[in-house]
Design a protein around this motif. Structure first.
Motif, PDB file in Angstrom:
ATOM      1  N   GLU A 174      48.760  40.807  43.057  1.00 10.63           N
ATOM      2  CA  GLU A 174      47.379  41.228  43.178  1.00 10.63           C
ATOM      3  C   GLU A 174      47.270  42.001  44.478  1.00 10.63           C
ATOM      4  O   GLU A 174      48.246  42.128  45.211  1.00 10.63           O
ATOM      5  CB  GLU A 174      46.464  40.001  43.161  1.00 10.63           C
ATOM      6  CG  GLU A 174      46.898  38.902  44.116  1.00 10.63           C
ATOM      7  CD  GLU A 174      46.219  37.560  43.832  1.00 10.63           C
ATOM      8  OE1 GLU A 174      45.051  37.556  43.423  1.00 10.63           O
ATOM      9  OE2 GLU A 174      46.873  36.519  44.026  1.00 10.63           O
ATOM     10  N   SER A 175      46.112  42.520  44.778  1.00 10.57           N
ATOM     11  CA  SER A 175      45.951  43.320  45.999  1.00 10.57           C
ATOM     12  C   SER A 175      45.769  42.471  47.252  1.00 10.57           C
ATOM     13  O   SER A 175      45.746  42.996  48.354  1.00 10.57           O
ATOM     14  CB  SER A 175      44.745  44.262  45.856  1.00 10.57           C
ATOM     15  OG  SER A 175      45.020  45.284  44.944  1.00 10.57           O
ATOM     16  N   LEU A 190      50.149  52.258  37.879  1.00  6.94           N
ATOM     17  CA  LEU A 190      50.659  51.631  36.661  1.00  6.94           C
ATOM     18  C   LEU A 190      50.599  50.125  36.908  1.00  6.94           C
ATOM     19  O   LEU A 190      51.493  49.538  37.513  1.00  6.94           O
ATOM     20  CB  LEU A 190      52.088  52.093  36.362  1.00  6.94           C
ATOM     21  CG  LEU A 190      52.292  53.616  36.283  1.00  6.94           C
ATOM     22  CD1 LEU A 190      53.731  53.938  35.857  1.00  6.94           C
ATOM     23  CD2 LEU A 190      51.305  54.254  35.333  1.00  6.94           C
ATOM     24  N   CYS A 191      49.516  49.496  36.472  1.00  8.40           N
ATOM     25  CA  CYS A 191      49.205  48.120  36.851  1.00  8.40           C
ATOM     26  C   CYS A 191      50.046  47.106  36.087  1.00  8.40           C
ATOM     27  O   CYS A 191      50.362  47.294  34.908  1.00  8.40           O
ATOM     28  CB  CYS A 191      47.731  47.827  36.598  1.00  8.40           C
ATOM     29  SG  CYS A 191      46.605  48.837  37.575  1.00  8.40           S
ATOM     30  N   CYS A 192      50.353  46.002  36.762  1.00  7.09           N
ATOM     31  CA  CYS A 192      51.133  44.924  36.140  1.00  7.09           C
ATOM     32  C   CYS A 192      50.249  44.027  35.274  1.00  7.09           C
ATOM     33  O   CYS A 192      50.722  43.456  34.287  1.00  7.09           O
ATOM     34  CB  CYS A 192      51.828  44.088  37.210  1.00  7.09           C
ATOM     35  SG  CYS A 192      50.722  43.440  38.484  1.00  7.09           S
ATOM     36  N   LYS A 197      44.212  45.231  38.463  1.00  8.58           N
ATOM     37  CA  LYS A 197      43.244  46.263  38.099  1.00  8.58           C
ATOM     38  C   LYS A 197      41.852  45.905  38.625  1.00  8.58           C
ATOM     39  O   LYS A 197      41.148  46.751  39.204  1.00  8.58           O
ATOM     40  CB  LYS A 197      43.218  46.440  36.581  1.00  8.58           C
ATOM     41  CG  LYS A 197      42.300  47.555  36.114  1.00  8.58           C
ATOM     42  CD  LYS A 197      42.287  47.690  34.598  1.00  8.58           C
ATOM     43  CE  LYS A 197      43.558  48.295  34.064  1.00  8.58           C
ATOM     44  NZ  LYS A 197      43.442  48.614  32.611  1.00  8.58           N
ATOM     45  N   GLU A 198      41.442  44.657  38.453  1.00  8.22           N
ATOM     46  CA  GLU A 198      40.119  44.232  38.935  1.00  8.22           C
ATOM     47  C   GLU A 198      40.037  44.313  40.459  1.00  8.22           C
ATOM     48  O   GLU A 198      39.000  44.706  41.011  1.00  8.22           O
ATOM     49  CB  GLU A 198      39.842  42.805  38.464  1.00  8.22           C
ATOM     50  CG  GLU A 198      39.628  42.692  36.955  1.00  8.22           C
ATOM     51  CD  GLU A 198      39.556  41.241  36.482  1.00  8.22           C
ATOM     52  OE1 GLU A 198      39.756  40.335  37.333  1.00  8.22           O
ATOM     53  OE2 GLU A 198      39.302  41.016  35.286  1.00  8.22           O
ATOM     54  N   ASN A 199      41.129  43.934  41.152  1.00  7.33           N
ATOM     55  CA  ASN A 199      41.151  44.011  42.615  1.00  7.33           C
ATOM     56  C   ASN A 199      40.961  45.448  43.095  1.00  7.33           C
ATOM     57  O   ASN A 199      40.196  45.713  44.028  1.00  7.33           O
ATOM     58  CB  ASN A 199      42.474  43.478  43.158  1.00  7.33           C
ATOM     59  CG  ASN A 199      42.599  41.969  43.114  1.00  7.33           C
ATOM     60  OD1 ASN A 199      43.665  41.435  43.383  1.00  7.33           O
ATOM     61  ND2 ASN A 199      41.535  41.279  42.776  1.00  7.33           N
ATOM     62  N   ILE A 200      41.675  46.381  42.467  1.00  2.00           N
ATOM     63  CA  ILE A 200      41.585  47.783  42.879  1.00  2.00           C
ATOM     64  C   ILE A 200      40.187  48.330  42.651  1.00  2.00           C
ATOM     65  O   ILE A 200      39.631  49.031  43.504  1.00  2.00           O
ATOM     66  CB  ILE A 200      42.639  48.626  42.139  1.00  2.00           C
ATOM     67  CG1 ILE A 200      44.056  48.232  42.597  1.00  2.00           C
ATOM     68  CG2 ILE A 200      42.405  50.113  42.368  1.00  2.00           C
ATOM     69  CD1 ILE A 200      45.175  48.905  41.840  1.00  2.00           C
ATOM     70  N   VAL A 341      45.467  35.739  55.694  1.00  2.00           N
ATOM     71  CA  VAL A 341      45.421  37.055  55.067  1.00  2.00           C
ATOM     72  C   VAL A 341      44.973  38.140  56.038  1.00  2.00           C
ATOM     73  O   VAL A 341      44.701  39.265  55.634  1.00  2.00           O
ATOM     74  CB  VAL A 341      44.496  37.048  53.827  1.00  2.00           C
ATOM     75  CG1 VAL A 341      45.043  36.138  52.769  1.00  2.00           C
ATOM     76  CG2 VAL A 341      43.071  36.643  54.212  1.00  2.00           C
ATOM     77  N   GLY A 342      44.882  37.807  57.325  1.00  2.00           N
ATOM     78  CA  GLY A 342      44.480  38.799  58.307  1.00  2.00           C
ATOM     79  C   GLY A 342      45.382  40.015  58.275  1.00  2.00           C
ATOM     80  O   GLY A 342      46.598  39.898  58.213  1.00  2.00           O
ATOM     81  N   GLY A 343      44.760  41.203  58.308  1.00  2.00           N
ATOM     82  CA  GLY A 343      45.531  42.432  58.264  1.00  2.00           C
ATOM     83  C   GLY A 343      45.980  42.819  56.874  1.00  2.00           C
ATOM     84  O   GLY A 343      46.836  43.696  56.729  1.00  2.00           O
ATOM     85  N   THR A 344      45.430  42.193  55.843  1.00  2.00           N
ATOM     86  CA  THR A 344      45.754  42.533  54.467  1.00  2.00           C
ATOM     87  C   THR A 344      44.462  42.828  53.707  1.00  2.00           C
ATOM     88  O   THR A 344      43.360  42.641  54.220  1.00  2.00           O
ATOM     89  CB  THR A 344      46.507  41.396  53.757  1.00  2.00           C
ATOM     90  OG1 THR A 344      45.615  40.289  53.553  1.00  2.00           O
ATOM     91  CG2 THR A 344      47.701  40.931  54.568  1.00  2.00           C
ATOM     92  N   GLU A 345      44.616  43.254  52.445  1.00  2.00           N
ATOM     93  CA  GLU A 345      43.437  43.526  51.630  1.00  2.00           C
ATOM     94  C   GLU A 345      42.660  42.251  51.311  1.00  2.00           C
ATOM     95  O   GLU A 345      41.518  42.314  50.842  1.00  2.00           O
ATOM     96  CB  GLU A 345      43.844  44.226  50.331  1.00  2.00           C
ATOM     97  CG  GLU A 345      44.408  45.633  50.533  1.00  2.00           C
ATOM     98  CD  GLU A 345      43.348  46.669  50.882  1.00  2.00           C
ATOM     99  OE1 GLU A 345      42.441  46.354  51.675  1.00  2.00           O
ATOM    100  OE2 GLU A 345      43.437  47.800  50.365  1.00  2.00           O
ATOM    101  N   GLY A 346      43.249  41.088  51.566  1.00  2.00           N
ATOM    102  CA  GLY A 346      42.536  39.831  51.372  1.00  2.00           C
ATOM    103  C   GLY A 346      41.310  39.724  52.253  1.00  2.00           C
ATOM    104  O   GLY A 346      40.325  39.058  51.891  1.00  2.00           O
TER     105      GLY A 346
END
Length: 445
Positions: A174-175, A190-192, A197-200, A341-346
Motif C-alpha cells: 500500500e502507499s 500498474l497497481c497490485c 489504488k484507493e491510497n493513491i 510512519v514519520g517521513g512516509t505517506e502514512g
C-alpha cells in the motif's frame, strides 16, 4: 512538484572567495556571536558542498543529454536491481509474444547466471547510482516502465523525450510505508490491488493532483513463484519453521537478538533466512545469525527452496510474508512492532495498515512481548489455519492472481499504441497524459 534548488549553487563562488581572503584576527567573541558565526560558516560549507555536487550532476546531465543511439527506443523497461528481474521477465515474454520489442535497461551486468532474455529484447547495461540515472534521465522513448518510485523527486528525473512513465509493483503493498511523492509524478500505475489504488486516489485528493491512470494489474512475479511451487515437493516430516525477517531497526534480529531462534529449534526444525541487506548494512548481526547452532541458514540467491520446505513462516515487516501466504497457502506469524510512519505517506494517509488488518487470520500479528512464547503462537497458527479463507481474501486483495504478466503486457501495449499515435503530446503542469476515453475514472480497461 518538487524542484531542484539553484540557490546554494549560486553561493559557492562567494564562499570560496571568502575562504581565500580570510585573515587572522585576535578578538574576544561572546557566546552569542560565536553561535552566529558558526551558523554562517556552516552555511557556507554546506553551500559549497551542494554547489560542487550540483555542478557534478549538471556535467553528467550535459554529457548524457547528447542523443546517443543506445538511448533511443520505443519501449524502455528499467530494472535497478537483479532482485526485480522476477517482476519483469514474465512481462517481457508476454510483450514479445504480442510483437513488442522492448529495450531492457539494467543498472548491473547480466552474466550467464541470469535467465536468458528473449532474442527480441534489446539489453542495455548502464551504470548504477547517479551516473546511471543521468543516462536514464535523457532516454528517448514512447513509454518507460520501472519499479523505482519517486520519479521527479530525487535523482530519477523525467526525460523530456519520454512521453509516458509507468510504475509496476514488485510486492503486495500500500502507499503507507513508501516515501512521500512515491507515485505522484507518474502518468500511470500498474497497481497490485485495490488498497494501493484507493491510497493513491486519497493522496491525489489531499494534494490536489490530477487523477493519473490506475490499472488493475496484479503482481507478475507471483507467477514465477507459482511455477517454483508446482515443481517443488510438498513439505513432509517434522514441522519446519522458516524464520525470515527484514533488516534494519524493525527487524526481529535487531530487536530481540538471535536467542529466540534456539528456543524455537528445541521444538521445531528451523530454517533461518537472513535478509541479504544485513550482510551489507549490519555485518556483525549477520555474523551472529550465521553462527546460530542447530538450524539451517539459507543464504542462497532466492528464498524459493526454503519457502517450499517450510510449514510456517515467522517474519516481521518483510514482503516475504505475503508471498509465502498467497503462493504456498500456509500460515505466517509476524512480530507486530509498531512502525513509525514519520517521513512516509502514512503521515498523509493516517490510520493503520488496512492490508495487515485484512490478512490477520493467516498472517497472524504477535505482540513483541510474546516473543518468549513464540512456540505457543506457532502451534496455534498451524492448528487454526484455513487455506480456503486465505484464498478468499487473496482474491479480494490481489488483482489477476496467476495471470498478471499477461494483463500487464496488454496494458503496456495499449499505452504504447496510444503514445505512438501522440506525436506531439500536450505538456501539462504535472507531466501527466490525459486519461483516454473508454478507460473510465480509474483508468483501467
Amino acid at each position: 512538484m518538487m524542484r531542484r534548488a539553484d540557490g546554494p549553487a549560486k553561493l559557492w563562488p562567494i564562499g570560496l572567495w571568502l575562504l581565500a581572503h580570510a585573515a587572522p584576527a585576535a578578538a574576544y567573541i561572546d557566546p552569542g556571536t560565536g553561535s552566529a558565526l558558526f551558523y554562517v560558516v556552516s552555511g557556507l560549507v554546506v553551500s559549497i558542498y551542494f554547489g560542487v555536487r550540483g555542478l557534478y550532476y549538471r556535467v553528467l546531465e550535459a554529457i548524457f543529454r547528447i542523443r546517443h543511439k543506445d538511448q533511443r527506443c520505443d519501449l524502455a523497461i528499467h530494472c535497478e536491481d537483479p532482485r526485480y528481474e522476477i517482476t519483469f521477465l514474465p512481462v517481457l515474454k508476454e510483450l514479445v509474444a504480442r510483437g513488442v520489442e522492448p529495450t531492457f535497461f539494467t543498472m548491473y551486468e547480466r552474466d550467464s547466471s541470469f535467465e536468458p532474455l528473449p532474442p527480441q529484447v534489446t539489453h542495455r547495461a548502464i551504470a548504477a547510482g547517479m551516473v546511471g540515472y543521468a543516462y536514464l534521465n535523457n532516454v528517448e522513448a514512447n513509454v518507460l516502465i520501472t519499479t523505482t518510485p519517486q520519479l521527479d523527486v530525487m535523482t530519477f528525473r523525467r526525460s523530456p523525450r519520454v512521453k509516458h512513465y509507468s510504475i509496476v509493483q514488485h510486492a503486495l503493498g500500500e502507499s503507507r510505508y513508501v516515501r512521500p511523492y512515491a507515485y505522484d509524478f507518474y502518468d500511470s500505475v500498474l497497481c497490485c490491488g485495490e488498497i494501493l489504488k484507493e491510497n493513491i486516489r486519497k493522496i491525489e485528493a489531499i494534494r490536489g493532483l490530477p487523477a493519473k491512470q490506475l490499472y488493475a494489474t496484479g503482481l507478475p512475479h507471483y507467477e514465477e513463484l507459482l511455477k517454483s511451487r508446482q515443481v517443488a515437493p510438498p513439505p513432509d516430516g517434522d514441522t519446519i519453521v522458516l524464520v525470515a525477517p527484514s533488516w534494519g531497526p524493525f527487524s526481529m534480529f535487531e530487536s530481540f537478538g538471535v536467542d529466540f531462534i534456539e528456543t524455537i529449534a528445541r521444538q521445531y526444525r528451523v530454517i533461518v533466512r537472513p535478509h541479504p541487506q544485513m550482510k551489507v548494512s549490519q555485518p556483525e548481526l549477520y555474523a551472529r545469525v550465521l553462527a546460530v547452532h542447530g538450524v539451517h541458514v539459507d543464504t542462497t540467491r532466492t528464498p524459493v527452496e526454503s519457502m517450499a520446505k517450510a510449514h510456517v513462516l515467522l517474519s516481521d515487516i518483510s514482503g516475504i510474508a505475503h508471498e509465502f501466504a498467497f503462493i504456498y497457502e500456509r500460515p505466517v506469524l509476524i512480530i507486530d512492532q509498531r512502525r513509525i510512519v514519520g517521513g512516509t505517506e502514512g503521515d498523509l494517509l493516517g490510520g493503520d495498515s488496512e492490508l495487515k488488518d485484512r490478512c490477520r487470520e493467516f498472517i497472524v500479528p504477535v505482540p513483541p512481548s510474546e516473543i518468549n512464547n513464540i512456540c505457543t503462537h506457532i502451534g496455534q497458527a498451524l492448528a487454526n489455519h484455513s487455506p480456503a479463507r486465505l484464498a478468499e481474501v487473496r482474491a479480494q486483495l490481489v488483482y489477476n492472481f496467476g495471470a498478471a504478466s499477461r494483463v500487464a503486457a496488454e496494458q503496456i501495449s495499449e499505452i504504447l499504441v496510444r503514445e505512438r499515435a501522440n506525436a506531439s503530446p500536450a505538456k501539462r503542469r504535472f507531466g501527466y497524459s490525459a486519461v483516454p476515453e473508454g478507460l473510465g475514472a480509474q483508468g483501467a480497461p
